[in-house]
Design an enzyme around this catalytic site. Sequence first.
Site, PDB file in Angstrom:
ATOM      1  N   ASP A   1      47.581  44.037  39.122  1.00  0.00           N
ATOM      2  CA  ASP A   1      47.780  42.603  38.892  1.00  0.00           C
ATOM      3  C   ASP A   1      46.722  41.861  39.704  1.00  0.00           C
ATOM      4  O   ASP A   1      47.018  41.246  40.731  1.00  0.00           O
ATOM      5  CB  ASP A   1      49.198  42.203  39.318  1.00  0.00           C
TER       6      ASP A   1
ATOM      7  N   CYS B   1      46.244  36.971  34.651  1.00  0.00           N
ATOM      8  CA  CYS B   1      46.423  35.528  34.478  1.00  0.00           C
ATOM      9  C   CYS B   1      45.156  34.872  33.943  1.00  0.00           C
ATOM     10  O   CYS B   1      45.060  33.645  33.930  1.00  0.00           O
ATOM     11  CB  CYS B   1      46.827  34.879  35.803  1.00  0.00           C
TER      12      CYS B   1
END
Length: 506
Positions: free
Chosen positions: A433, A460
């Site tokens: 991540d 993201c």
Amino acid sequence: MTQTLTLDIGPMAHGGHCVARYEGRVVFVRHAIPGETVRARVTEGGPGAKYWRADVVEVLSASDYRRRHIWKLADSLRAHENDRLPVGGAEFGHITDQHQRRLKGQVFRDTMQRIGGFSIHDQRLPLASGDGEVHVQDVLSDGPYHGLHWRTRASFAVSAEGSLSMKPHRSNELIELRGMPLAVGSIHESGIFGFSFAGADRVDAVAAGAGPQVTLVVHERTGLPQPDREALIQRLLQLHARNPEIANIVLATSHPEPVPSGARGGARGSARRGRGGRSGPGARAQDLPAPARPDQVSYEVVAGSRTVTEPLPQPGPSAGAWDGVPAEVVIRPEDFWQIHRNAPSCLVSAAHKMAQVPEGAAVADLYAGAGLFTAWAAGLAGPTGSVLSVEGAPGSSASAAELFSESPQVEVLQAPVESVLDRLARRDLILLDPPRTGAGERVITGIDAAAPREVLYVSCEPSSFARDAKSLMSRGWELADLEVFDLYPNTHHMESVALFRAPRRR
């Protein structure tokens, strides 16, 4: 004099602006919707510029998906009427909720094609819709929020007068706030708006677990004279006394030189004990030498506590052996945590649906933060498995070390991911991540060399994910599953979770 253009608006591009053309020149237009005709004021660009930037100031032919902006201060039309710029952070607030997600899906697919070099349509993904599209999923399913009240964390600038403020897009102008409607109610309705934070240059507000209590991290202005500092502290104590919902206030001070170990954190005037000090069979926080930073920060508790507690979502008792895995994590308010109130449960559920983590599995969690995915993997792998949790930020890694001090299957490493690539071999699953910049070629090469059975990539930022996905797929990895979530409503941002399976040669 500022130039105003009449433009026919083309497609939405990555970054929150639409593409238009004026006399052959590309104009990136914010606060528009594809298909509209608008008048837009040029905010950047001159005669020799390759492209211009502009904000909509009048809509001549509106899209059916246009609505009155959900936040007055972020509305470019009302901002123009008041001869100012709109604040940033809600650039999609004029678009209906469902159409926002439709546009984000289009941007995601275009980015995969343009940067990743692959078409979503050509991937054999298990999509319930059956139409070959990736639909950006709504995660505010518990009420008609219209994309409001989802942020559990918000950062504000402080004006010269001491008011909480925000900046317009690509501007240093400060606009005073009377609230923050994207933030959860405990922040939006708190007593911080209208209060004087004179002497500070930034205030971070945290509502852990989207709960009723707010923690403030107040960053004092560099070089603040001691009398002004004491006056700021006294006002903060009054704010705490008058507003029960403001449970904790921490004062952050920047220093040009490294801070002595006894001057960081804790109660006022006391030293903060290192959170990685607790040792256990499973939490071996191995601190590698960190590069010297020119700007160090010390933290002083003005009121309440130095830490906040976030719940750790678990898929359920049938998911695996959860004995010994904590249900919550204690972190410092400045540490990274997902800002959408439903993000932790949403992302863990997506990981649980996609990845295979049987009892006894070996997992590596890269860019692990305080341990959101580490806890999920440890619960599934159980005491006979192993989870390597790697995080470069000392504070978050220390929180993870304390969290898993009684979990023998977890090893916590505080180190840059690039420095531990030789530790990734013989893993069933590697989960990563990374920040918006993505993992990069060196990390992707290391993951490929480690030859795990599966890679789960949480992102993201579509552009960096597309680049890293291209690198994996060029090595034979199969994009086996993908979901995209609207974790940032009323903005152009989105979050994706993707599963890659190892090349057949393995």
